[in-house]
Scaffold this active site. Structure first.
Site, PDB file in Angstrom:
ATOM      1  N   GLU A 130     -11.244 -51.289  29.610  1.00  0.00           N
ATOM      2  CA  GLU A 130     -11.989 -51.198  28.361  1.00  0.00           C
ATOM      3  C   GLU A 130     -11.089 -51.173  27.134  1.00  0.00           C
ATOM      4  O   GLU A 130     -11.510 -51.533  26.038  1.00  0.00           O
ATOM      5  CB  GLU A 130     -12.897 -49.955  28.367  1.00  0.00           C
ATOM      6  CG  GLU A 130     -13.876 -49.899  29.504  1.00  0.00           C
ATOM      7  CD  GLU A 130     -14.954 -50.960  29.430  1.00  0.00           C
ATOM      8  OE1 GLU A 130     -14.681 -52.073  28.950  1.00  0.00           O
ATOM      9  OE2 GLU A 130     -16.079 -50.676  29.858  1.00  0.00           O
ATOM     10  N   HIS A 150      -9.564 -43.818  35.443  1.00  0.00           N
ATOM     11  CA  HIS A 150     -10.473 -44.616  36.275  1.00  0.00           C
ATOM     12  C   HIS A 150     -10.735 -43.867  37.564  1.00  0.00           C
ATOM     13  O   HIS A 150      -9.851 -43.165  38.063  1.00  0.00           O
ATOM     14  CB  HIS A 150      -9.855 -45.991  36.584  1.00  0.00           C
ATOM     15  CG  HIS A 150     -10.867 -46.979  37.053  1.00  0.00           C
ATOM     16  ND1 HIS A 150     -11.222 -47.105  38.367  1.00  0.00           N
ATOM     17  CD2 HIS A 150     -11.627 -47.859  36.361  1.00  0.00           C
ATOM     18  CE1 HIS A 150     -12.153 -48.035  38.460  1.00  0.00           C
ATOM     19  NE2 HIS A 150     -12.420 -48.505  37.267  1.00  0.00           N
TER      20      HIS A 150
HETATM   21  N1  ACO Z   1      -8.961 -38.597  28.562  1.00  0.00           N
HETATM   22  C1  ACO Z   1      -8.687 -37.292  28.748  1.00  0.00           C
HETATM   23  N2  ACO Z   1      -8.827 -36.666  29.924  1.00  0.00           N
HETATM   24  C2  ACO Z   1      -9.266 -37.404  30.959  1.00  0.00           C
HETATM   25  C3  ACO Z   1      -9.566 -38.762  30.844  1.00  0.00           C
HETATM   26  C4  ACO Z   1      -9.396 -39.367  29.587  1.00  0.00           C
HETATM   27  N3  ACO Z   1      -9.661 -40.643  29.384  1.00  0.00           N
HETATM   28  N4  ACO Z   1     -10.001 -39.235  32.029  1.00  0.00           N
HETATM   29  C5  ACO Z   1      -9.975 -38.193  32.876  1.00  0.00           C
HETATM   30  N5  ACO Z   1      -9.530 -37.076  32.234  1.00  0.00           N
HETATM   31  C6  ACO Z   1      -9.347 -35.755  32.793  1.00  0.00           C
HETATM   32  C7  ACO Z   1     -10.694 -35.053  32.922  1.00  0.00           C
HETATM   33  O1  ACO Z   1     -11.016 -34.322  31.770  1.00  0.00           O
HETATM   34  C8  ACO Z   1     -10.493 -34.191  34.128  1.00  0.00           C
HETATM   35  O2  ACO Z   1      -9.843 -33.022  33.716  1.00  0.00           O
HETATM   36  P1  ACO Z   1     -10.305 -31.579  34.290  1.00  0.00           P
HETATM   37  O3  ACO Z   1     -10.036 -31.658  35.770  1.00  0.00           O
HETATM   38  O4  ACO Z   1      -9.418 -30.608  33.555  1.00  0.00           O
HETATM   39  O5  ACO Z   1     -11.757 -31.461  33.977  1.00  0.00           O
HETATM   40  C9  ACO Z   1      -9.517 -34.995  34.999  1.00  0.00           C
HETATM   41  O6  ACO Z   1      -8.833 -35.888  34.114  1.00  0.00           O
HETATM   42  C10 ACO Z   1     -10.196 -35.807  36.080  1.00  0.00           C
HETATM   43  O7  ACO Z   1     -11.282 -36.507  35.475  1.00  0.00           O
HETATM   44  P2  ACO Z   1     -12.574 -36.977  36.261  1.00  0.00           P
HETATM   45  O8  ACO Z   1     -13.722 -36.962  35.305  1.00  0.00           O
HETATM   46  O9  ACO Z   1     -12.731 -36.223  37.546  1.00  0.00           O
HETATM   47  O10 ACO Z   1     -12.182 -38.427  36.637  1.00  0.00           O
HETATM   48  P3  ACO Z   1     -13.195 -39.545  37.035  1.00  0.00           P
HETATM   49  O11 ACO Z   1     -12.581 -40.286  38.130  1.00  0.00           O
HETATM   50  O12 ACO Z   1     -14.563 -39.044  37.272  1.00  0.00           O
HETATM   51  O13 ACO Z   1     -13.228 -40.329  35.660  1.00  0.00           O
HETATM   52  C11 ACO Z   1     -13.545 -41.904  34.015  1.00  0.00           C
HETATM   53  C12 ACO Z   1     -13.117 -41.655  35.471  1.00  0.00           C
HETATM   54  C13 ACO Z   1     -15.025 -41.520  33.875  1.00  0.00           C
HETATM   55  C14 ACO Z   1     -13.378 -43.385  33.708  1.00  0.00           C
HETATM   56  C15 ACO Z   1     -12.685 -41.019  33.060  1.00  0.00           C
HETATM   57  O14 ACO Z   1     -11.312 -41.293  33.263  1.00  0.00           O
HETATM   58  C16 ACO Z   1     -13.074 -41.188  31.602  1.00  0.00           C
HETATM   59  O15 ACO Z   1     -13.997 -40.536  31.131  1.00  0.00           O
HETATM   60  N6  ACO Z   1     -12.352 -42.095  30.851  1.00  0.00           N
HETATM   61  C17 ACO Z   1     -12.677 -42.350  29.465  1.00  0.00           C
HETATM   62  C18 ACO Z   1     -13.887 -43.310  29.344  1.00  0.00           C
HETATM   63  C19 ACO Z   1     -13.540 -44.726  29.799  1.00  0.00           C
HETATM   64  O16 ACO Z   1     -12.467 -45.257  29.509  1.00  0.00           O
HETATM   65  N7  ACO Z   1     -14.520 -45.348  30.497  1.00  0.00           N
HETATM   66  C20 ACO Z   1     -14.368 -46.732  31.001  1.00  0.00           C
HETATM   67  C21 ACO Z   1     -14.003 -46.736  32.468  1.00  0.00           C
HETATM   68  S1  ACO Z   1     -13.654 -48.345  33.067  1.00  0.00           S
HETATM   69  C22 ACO Z   1     -15.189 -48.979  33.501  1.00  0.00           C
HETATM   70  O17 ACO Z   1     -16.067 -48.310  33.910  1.00  0.00           O
HETATM   71  C23 ACO Z   1     -15.384 -50.420  33.392  1.00  0.00           C
END
Ligand code: ACO
Length: 354
Positions: A296, A242
């Site tokens: 989610e 998140h």
């Molecule tokens: N699985 C694997 N790796 C992840 C995940 C995940 N679920 N979430 C983050 N990471 C990793 C990224 O790949 C990134 O790695 P890197 O630095 O090597 O590229 C690092 O963790 C940081 O990720 P960011 O994208 O900078 O984190 P951000 O805060 O932008 O992401 C998000 C938040 C978009 C929710 C992300 O965690 C994600 O894509 N999760 C999966 C989709 C999801 O569950 N969405 C629902 C969110 S809840 C809502 O909106 C109601």
């Protein structure tokens, strides 16, 4: 500079606060655990609408709005029948008035609640079920979906879901709603912008893929191996991570509690094994970036158990969030401030200046 606007304060709000370090969500001064499972969604809607309109709506106003929305939208159902469900729902919403009145606000809240069950039934070759102005919002949604009255536990579970997702600070869709409202456009325009933002898998589009992920895992004992290979091929594990929470999303716990009220399912056993394996693998992959279970993950299980097909999950999220979007849109419009940030130009400059 904050590309992606991380930590940038773009608005003041008295609606909700997300404390990502403590894992706490406050809505109108009350914590989520006081509201979810205790207050019906109509009561939380009235709390959110306080100050936005002259009088807060009663549950009966919400019920009458469902009847009004159904009468307006039913004749349009055949024209959107071939669209994917979310797009069909959004197209129906786009037919509502674009005003700033309470009547418009309630129609917008009611529209997904009547449209989603009707669209699901339509593609299954079933007649729509008209709303019952004497029923609660959650009970009526489930009745319009299945055609028969839901159990008390099912109604309580859907109510808990609707309250849990009702508002959540300045998330992407709420921000989109506020940007549009800041131009003094009508409420339908704000809600349409928010619906566009909610659709993506990084926001409200994740719960369907959560079930796909569980299907791919197949059995609890396969969880670690299958998830590890997903991470290896660069996939994100849906339902984890998140932008704001650095601990477990409190909404995940509210929904997990509601799931316990429903009949136990083998899918829940699988999901708990997947959650444990995912948390272990994500911790190993990113030791410095806490990646915890988000809303989610349990949304997928709860909505599945309530009989919603997985391609409807994001539209059901919209049912719960529309009241929050409208409250934010009104708050922004009343503040009178146009949202207009800057971008950093990184393109070429005219030759004589280079
Ligand atoms: N699985 C694997 N790796 C992840 C995940 C995940 N679920 N979430 C983050 N990471 C990793 C990224 O790949 C990134 O790695 P890197 O630095 O090597 O590229 C690092 O963790 C940081 O990720 P960011 O994208 O900078 O984190 P951000 O805060 O932008 O992401 C998000 C938040 C978009 C929710 C992300 O965690 C994600 O894509 N999760 C999966 C989709 C999801 O569950 N969405 C629902 C969110 S809840 C809502 O909106 C109601």
């Amino acid at each position: 500079m904050a590309i992606g606007l991380d930590d940038v304060v773009a608005a003041e709000t008295a609606l909700s606060d997300v404390d990502g370090l403590a894992g706490r969500l406050i809505i109108r001064g009350r914590s989520l655990d006081e509201l979810a499972g205790h207050e019906p969604s109509e009561a939380v809607l009235a709390m959110l609408f306080e100050g936005a309109f002259e009088t807060p709506p009663t549950w009966r106003d919400v019920a009458l709005a469902r009847v009004d929305a159904f009468n307006r939208l039913s004749p349009l159902l055949p024209s959107v029948a071939d669209l994917p469900l979310y797009d069909a729902m959004r197209a129906l919403v786009a037919n509502l008035p674009d005003l700033a009145s309470l009547e418009t606000a309630l129609l917008l809240v009611a529209a997904p609640a009547v449209a989603v069950p009707a669209l699901i039934r339509l593609r299954n070759g079933l007649q729509s079920v008209a709303p019952d102005a004497g029923a609660s919002h959650a009970a009526d949604i489930l009745r319009m979906l299945s055609g028969t009255p839901a159990t008390e536990a099912e109604v309580a579970a859907l109510d808990t879901y609707l309250v849990t997702v009702s508002d959540h600070g300045l998330n992407a869709s709420t921000f989109a709603a506020r940007v549009v409202a800041s131009t003094q456009a009508g409420l339908m325009s704000s809600v349409l912008a928010a619906l566009g933002a909610l659709k993506g898998p990084l926001h409200g589009g994740a719960p369907g893929p959560v079930l796909d992920m569980l299907d791919e895992v197949g059995a609890p004992e396969m969880a670690e191996r299958v998830l590890a290979s997903m991470l290896e091929r660069g996939d994100r594990l849906m339902g984890f991570g998140h932008r704001v929470y650095r601990v477990r999303d409190p909404r995940a716990d509210a929904l997990k509690t509601a799931l316990d009220w429903l009949n136990p399912s083998p899918r829940l056993t699988l999901a708990l094994a997947v959650e444990a394996a995912a948390l272990k693998l994500l911790k190993a992959k990113k030791p410095d970036r806490p990646l915890e279970t988000n809303v989610e993950f349990f949304t997928a299980l709860l909505l599945d158990a309530l009989g919603f097909p997985r391609d409807a999950f994001t539209a059901v999220f919209a049912m719960g969030r529309t009241g929050g979007w409208i409250a934010h849109a009104r708050e922004q419009a009343i503040s009178g401030r146009l949202i207009r940030p800057k971008s950093l130009y990184v393109g070429p400059v005219p030759r004589q200046e280079a």
